[in-house]
Design a protein around this motif. Structure first.
Motif, PDB file in Angstrom:
ATOM      1  N   UNK A  15     -26.074 -38.226 -18.434  1.00  0.00           N
ATOM      2  CA  UNK A  15     -24.796 -38.300 -19.150  1.00  0.00           C
ATOM      3  C   UNK A  15     -24.902 -39.116 -20.443  1.00  0.00           C
ATOM      4  N   UNK A  16     -24.304 -38.585 -21.488  1.00  0.00           N
ATOM      5  CA  UNK A  16     -24.206 -39.194 -22.814  1.00  0.00           C
ATOM      6  C   UNK A  16     -25.525 -39.253 -23.572  1.00  0.00           C
ATOM      7  N   UNK A  17     -26.601 -38.770 -23.007  1.00  0.00           N
ATOM      8  CA  UNK A  17     -27.915 -38.795 -23.650  1.00  0.00           C
ATOM      9  C   UNK A  17     -28.077 -37.605 -24.589  1.00  0.00           C
ATOM     10  N   UNK A  18     -28.679 -37.853 -25.745  1.00  0.00           N
ATOM     11  CA  UNK A  18     -28.972 -36.752 -26.650  1.00  0.00           C
ATOM     12  C   UNK A  18     -30.252 -37.054 -27.433  1.00  0.00           C
ATOM     13  N   UNK A  19     -30.883 -35.992 -27.885  1.00  0.00           N
ATOM     14  CA  UNK A  19     -32.147 -36.082 -28.608  1.00  0.00           C
ATOM     15  C   UNK A  19     -31.908 -36.045 -30.110  1.00  0.00           C
ATOM     16  N   UNK A  20     -32.692 -36.844 -30.837  1.00  0.00           N
ATOM     17  CA  UNK A  20     -32.660 -36.832 -32.299  1.00  0.00           C
ATOM     18  C   UNK A  20     -34.093 -36.851 -32.823  1.00  0.00           C
ATOM     19  N   UNK A  88     -43.319 -39.186 -11.078  1.00  0.00           N
ATOM     20  CA  UNK A  88     -42.359 -40.075 -10.401  1.00  0.00           C
ATOM     21  C   UNK A  88     -42.120 -41.345 -11.204  1.00  0.00           C
ATOM     22  N   UNK A  89     -43.192 -41.934 -11.721  1.00  0.00           N
ATOM     23  CA  UNK A  89     -43.037 -43.165 -12.500  1.00  0.00           C
ATOM     24  C   UNK A  89     -42.310 -42.891 -13.812  1.00  0.00           C
ATOM     25  N   UNK A  90     -42.622 -41.770 -14.448  1.00  0.00           N
ATOM     26  CA  UNK A  90     -41.935 -41.402 -15.686  1.00  0.00           C
ATOM     27  C   UNK A  90     -40.441 -41.269 -15.432  1.00  0.00           C
ATOM     28  N   UNK A  91     -40.085 -40.578 -14.384  1.00  0.00           N
ATOM     29  CA  UNK A  91     -38.670 -40.393 -14.058  1.00  0.00           C
ATOM     30  C   UNK A  91     -37.972 -41.739 -13.873  1.00  0.00           C
ATOM     31  N   UNK A  92     -38.610 -42.642 -13.157  1.00  0.00           N
ATOM     32  CA  UNK A  92     -38.037 -43.968 -12.918  1.00  0.00           C
ATOM     33  C   UNK A  92     -37.872 -44.737 -14.229  1.00  0.00           C
ATOM     34  N   UNK A  93     -38.878 -44.722 -15.096  1.00  0.00           N
ATOM     35  CA  UNK A  93     -38.792 -45.431 -16.379  1.00  0.00           C
ATOM     36  C   UNK A  93     -37.685 -44.872 -17.256  1.00  0.00           C
ATOM     37  N   UNK A  94     -37.585 -43.545 -17.315  1.00  0.00           N
ATOM     38  CA  UNK A  94     -36.564 -42.905 -18.152  1.00  0.00           C
ATOM     39  C   UNK A  94     -35.163 -43.246 -17.651  1.00  0.00           C
ATOM     40  N   UNK A  95     -34.942 -43.118 -16.367  1.00  0.00           N
ATOM     41  CA  UNK A  95     -33.603 -43.385 -15.817  1.00  0.00           C
ATOM     42  C   UNK A  95     -33.254 -44.866 -15.926  1.00  0.00           C
ATOM     43  N   UNK A  96     -34.214 -45.747 -15.669  1.00  0.00           N
ATOM     44  CA  UNK A  96     -33.947 -47.184 -15.806  1.00  0.00           C
ATOM     45  C   UNK A  96     -33.634 -47.552 -17.256  1.00  0.00           C
ATOM     46  N   UNK A  97     -34.349 -46.951 -18.217  1.00  0.00           N
ATOM     47  CA  UNK A  97     -34.078 -47.221 -19.633  1.00  0.00           C
ATOM     48  C   UNK A  97     -32.682 -46.737 -20.003  1.00  0.00           C
ATOM     49  N   UNK A  98     -32.319 -45.556 -19.531  1.00  0.00           N
ATOM     50  CA  UNK A  98     -30.984 -45.001 -19.789  1.00  0.00           C
ATOM     51  C   UNK A  98     -29.902 -45.906 -19.192  1.00  0.00           C
ATOM     52  N   UNK A  99     -30.134 -46.403 -17.973  1.00  0.00           N
ATOM     53  CA  UNK A  99     -29.158 -47.299 -17.322  1.00  0.00           C
ATOM     54  C   UNK A  99     -28.875 -48.543 -18.158  1.00  0.00           C
ATOM     55  N   UNK A 100     -29.880 -48.998 -18.903  1.00  0.00           N
ATOM     56  CA  UNK A 100     -29.697 -50.198 -19.723  1.00  0.00           C
ATOM     57  C   UNK A 100     -28.696 -49.993 -20.856  1.00  0.00           C
ATOM     58  N   UNK A 101     -28.475 -48.751 -21.264  1.00  0.00           N
ATOM     59  CA  UNK A 101     -27.667 -48.522 -22.463  1.00  0.00           C
ATOM     60  C   UNK A 101     -26.335 -47.816 -22.212  1.00  0.00           C
ATOM     61  N   UNK A 102     -26.118 -47.320 -21.003  1.00  0.00           N
ATOM     62  CA  UNK A 102     -24.827 -46.683 -20.712  1.00  0.00           C
ATOM     63  C   UNK A 102     -23.901 -47.692 -20.037  1.00  0.00           C
ATOM     64  N   UNK A 103     -22.602 -47.450 -20.101  1.00  0.00           N
ATOM     65  CA  UNK A 103     -21.678 -48.311 -19.361  1.00  0.00           C
ATOM     66  C   UNK A 103     -22.006 -48.289 -17.865  1.00  0.00           C
ATOM     67  N   UNK A 104     -21.798 -49.401 -17.210  1.00  0.00           N
ATOM     68  CA  UNK A 104     -22.122 -49.525 -15.782  1.00  0.00           C
ATOM     69  C   UNK A 104     -21.441 -48.448 -14.936  1.00  0.00           C
ATOM     70  N   UNK A 105     -20.221 -48.097 -15.288  1.00  0.00           N
ATOM     71  CA  UNK A 105     -19.514 -47.079 -14.496  1.00  0.00           C
ATOM     72  C   UNK A 105     -20.165 -45.704 -14.637  1.00  0.00           C
ATOM     73  N   UNK A 106     -20.737 -45.402 -15.797  1.00  0.00           N
ATOM     74  CA  UNK A 106     -21.429 -44.123 -16.000  1.00  0.00           C
ATOM     75  C   UNK A 106     -22.697 -44.087 -15.142  1.00  0.00           C
TER      76      UNK A 106
END
Length: 116
Positions: A15-20, A88-106
């Motif tokens: 959610x809210x992620x986009x590529x540039x 598996x590790x890539x997926x974890x790193x990507x999702x954890x990085x995304x979690x750092x920048x989205x609102x906690x509720x998202x």
């Protein structure tokens, strides 16, 4: 080996992620905040990561993780060699990085919908 296409398959569905494309480099953002960035040759990926934990991460696997450039040291950021990652590790790193920048509720809603 993990590729940018593998990362894209995860990141573009968050959610809210986009590529540039910035100066010939692929980056993923939430709003104006970058949480993933690739080197021009796509052999390395930078990702959002807590500053206070990055030295320990790099020291734990220096063949895989690297400190960010001097210019990026002020940010919550670490670099990784794509060739050293598995899916598996890539997926974890990507999702954890995304979690750092989205609102906690998202992030909480995403986790609720994607419980294993």
């Amino acid at each position: 080996m993990v590729t940018i296409h593998d990362v894209r398959a995860i990141a573009e569905n968050l959610p809210r992620s986009y590529e540039v494309l910035v100066r010939d480099r692929v980056k993923f953002r939430v709003g104006r905040i970058v949480y993933l960035a690739f080197s021009r040759d796509e052999s390395e990926m930078g990702f959002a990561f807590p500053k206070e934990e990055r030295e320990a991460l790099v020291a734990s696997e220096p063949e895989k993780f690297m400190m960010p450039s001097q210019a990026d040291m002020r940010y919550h950021w670490v670099d990784v060699r794509m060739s050293a990652l598995d899916q598996a590790e890539m997926r974890e790193l990507v999702i954890d990085a995304w979690r750092m920048v989205v609102p906690k509720r998202v992030a909480a809603e995403y986790e609720r919908l994607h419980e294993d």
